[in-house]
Design an enzyme around this catalytic site. Structure first.
Site, PDB file in Angstrom:
ATOM      1  N   MET A  30      -0.140   6.708  46.036  1.00  0.00           N
ATOM      2  CA  MET A  30       0.508   7.684  46.925  1.00  0.00           C
ATOM      3  C   MET A  30       0.973   8.895  46.113  1.00  0.00           C
ATOM      4  SD  MET A  30       2.346   5.484  49.847  1.00  0.00           S
ATOM      5  CE  MET A  30       3.752   4.980  48.909  1.00  0.00           C
ATOM      6  N   LEU A  33       2.519  10.514  40.258  1.00  0.00           N
ATOM      7  CA  LEU A  33       1.961   9.566  39.284  1.00  0.00           C
ATOM      8  C   LEU A  33       2.825   9.425  38.030  1.00  0.00           C
ATOM      9  CD1 LEU A  33      -1.825  10.497  39.572  1.00  0.00           C
ATOM     10  CD2 LEU A  33      -0.522   8.763  40.834  1.00  0.00           C
ATOM     11  N   HIS A  37       0.807   4.047  37.063  1.00  0.00           N
ATOM     12  CA  HIS A  37      -0.452   4.413  37.738  1.00  0.00           C
ATOM     13  C   HIS A  37      -1.554   4.639  36.697  1.00  0.00           C
ATOM     14  CE1 HIS A  37       2.485   6.104  40.857  1.00  0.00           C
ATOM     15  NE2 HIS A  37       1.763   5.248  41.554  1.00  0.00           N
ATOM     16  N   LYS A 149       3.455  -4.898  39.739  1.00  0.00           N
ATOM     17  CA  LYS A 149       4.783  -4.448  40.166  1.00  0.00           C
ATOM     18  C   LYS A 149       4.981  -4.739  41.666  1.00  0.00           C
ATOM     19  CE  LYS A 149       8.140  -1.176  40.757  1.00  0.00           C
ATOM     20  NZ  LYS A 149       7.831  -0.633  42.046  1.00  0.00           N
ATOM     21  N   SER A 185       8.455   3.633  38.692  1.00  0.00           N
ATOM     22  CA  SER A 185       8.258   3.744  40.127  1.00  0.00           C
ATOM     23  C   SER A 185       8.404   5.212  40.486  1.00  0.00           C
ATOM     24  CB  SER A 185       9.323   2.925  40.870  1.00  0.00           C
ATOM     25  OG  SER A 185       9.434   3.386  42.201  1.00  0.00           O
ATOM     26  N   SER A 186       7.636   5.649  41.481  1.00  0.00           N
ATOM     27  CA  SER A 186       7.739   7.054  41.897  1.00  0.00           C
ATOM     28  C   SER A 186       9.145   7.350  42.411  1.00  0.00           C
ATOM     29  CB  SER A 186       6.713   7.351  42.993  1.00  0.00           C
ATOM     30  OG  SER A 186       5.430   6.992  42.534  1.00  0.00           O
TER      31      SER A 186
HETATM   32  P1  AMP Z   1       2.085   3.619  44.839  1.00  0.00           P
HETATM   33  O1  AMP Z   1       1.671   5.015  44.477  1.00  0.00           O
HETATM   34  O2  AMP Z   1       3.528   3.356  44.672  1.00  0.00           O
HETATM   35  O3  AMP Z   1       1.516   3.167  46.162  1.00  0.00           O
HETATM   36  O4  AMP Z   1       1.379   2.692  43.750  1.00  0.00           O
HETATM   37  C1  AMP Z   1      -0.002   2.733  43.552  1.00  0.00           C
HETATM   38  C2  AMP Z   1      -0.395   1.573  42.690  1.00  0.00           C
HETATM   39  O5  AMP Z   1       0.279   1.662  41.426  1.00  0.00           O
HETATM   40  C3  AMP Z   1      -0.015   0.213  43.296  1.00  0.00           C
HETATM   41  O6  AMP Z   1      -1.074  -0.690  43.082  1.00  0.00           O
HETATM   42  C4  AMP Z   1       1.215  -0.168  42.505  1.00  0.00           C
HETATM   43  O7  AMP Z   1       1.411  -1.560  42.422  1.00  0.00           O
HETATM   44  C5  AMP Z   1       0.889   0.419  41.144  1.00  0.00           C
HETATM   45  N1  AMP Z   1       2.102   0.592  40.348  1.00  0.00           N
HETATM   46  C6  AMP Z   1       3.244   1.196  40.747  1.00  0.00           C
HETATM   47  N2  AMP Z   1       4.170   1.121  39.773  1.00  0.00           N
HETATM   48  C7  AMP Z   1       3.601   0.461  38.735  1.00  0.00           C
HETATM   49  C8  AMP Z   1       4.049   0.051  37.444  1.00  0.00           C
HETATM   50  N3  AMP Z   1       5.288   0.325  37.009  1.00  0.00           N
HETATM   51  N4  AMP Z   1       3.195  -0.620  36.643  1.00  0.00           N
HETATM   52  C9  AMP Z   1       1.937  -0.909  37.071  1.00  0.00           C
HETATM   53  N5  AMP Z   1       1.444  -0.550  38.288  1.00  0.00           N
HETATM   54  C10 AMP Z   1       2.278   0.112  39.106  1.00  0.00           C
END
Ligand code: AMP
Length: 282
Positions: A30, A33, A37, A149, A185-186
């Protein structure tokens, strides 16, 4: 690196890639980044010939409209980071492309969505299932990469792939953490400096719980101690701290070192909701 906005543009690339037998890896995100990510991107680049990162803030997976509004949007910065990583394509669809009309689709993940994130964020996994299905149909990757995560999300997606026979291999990438242990985390950018310090309670509680379990304490005592830790943290509301089977998400009442288990936690620090988890037995 090429930025793709429409399925039509992608279809041309997909055809030529398939023609020369290229293996396609998809990293759904989403945006906003961070290094977590980028670890998924690195894993995809290593395992496949052509990496596609999608960036779409998916409205149907937000049960809280304020969280959706407040979600950080940093597309220019994201594209720079992805270019540096050597990503081949970035798919940035419009809302109209993904949702030509409001969807009323309902996916049912059974017991998997009745606990933890599913119970605390009604509709969340339905939205995740819909967007991931759409991305699999549009991009048609051979492999797709997800972060540990979001452990329950991984279980949901594996279930989705099995229920709908998607021809995609799901790969899980370990959680990337800041130096002090906070999982990237974003949403972390929304923590003010004092809440950023308090947020360490998640990782610290997970680690203490693991140590206590291996020292022979009962799970129920360990869980109580964690609850006290959170109660003692200012500005913090714990939502759950549970021991689960990481595949089925059955909530466990006791710890058995012979069985696979993970601890999952969710807490709000101020108005920022964070989740984390730790594998106890792989
Ligand atoms: P999001 O943009 O939050 O939807 O995350 C996109 C992908 O990145 C998802 O598969 C999350 O699980 C992964 N992700 C988010 N935070 C982390 C992190 N700290 N370490 C590894 N993968 C992550």
């Amino acid at each position: 690196m090429e930025v793709i906005y429409t399925p039509k543009a992608w279809n041309q690339i997909w055809k030529s890639a398939l023609h020369v037998n290229k293996k396609i890896g998809l990293v759904p995100t989403m945006g906003a980044l961070h290094l977590g990510h980028l670890d998924l991107v690195k894993a995809s680049k290593k395992a496949t010939d052509l990496t596609v990162v999608s960036i779409f803030v998916n409205p149907t997976q937000f049960n809280d409209p304020n969280d959706f509004q407040a979600y950080p949007k940093t597309l220019d910065d994201d594209l720079l980071k992805l270019k540096e990583e050597g990503v081949n394509y970035v798919f940035v669809p419009s809302t109209d492309t993904i949702y030509p009309e409001p969807t009323s689709m309902q996916l049912d993940f059974g017991a998997l969505e009745k606990v933890l994130e599913g119970a605390n964020r009604p509709g969340h996994f339905n939205g995740v299932g819909i967007i991931v299905s759409k991305l699999f149909n549009l991009i048609r990757p051979h492999q797709a990469f997800f972060g540990q995560k979001d452990l329950q999300q991984v279980a949901v997606i594996k279930r989705l792939v099995s229920d709908l026979n998607f021809q995609v291999d799901i790969k899980t990438v370990p959680t990337r953490r800041e130096e002090d242990g906070l999982a990237f985390s974003s949403r972390n950018v929304r923590l003010n400096p004092s809440d950023r310090k308090i947020s360490l309670v998640l990782y610290q509680s997970l680690n203490s719980a693991k140590e206590e379990l291996f020292a022979g304490e009962s799970w129920l005592n360990v869980q109580k101690k964690a609850q006290h830790n959170f109660e003692a943290s200012p500005n913090t509301t714990m939502e759950y701290f549970e021991l689960v089977n990481p595949s089925t998400f059955e909530v466990l009442q006791s710890f058995d070192p012979k069985n696979q288990s993970s601890i999952c936690v969710a807490a709000k620090i101020g108005d920022v909701r964070l989740i984390d988890n730790l594998s106890i037995v792989d």
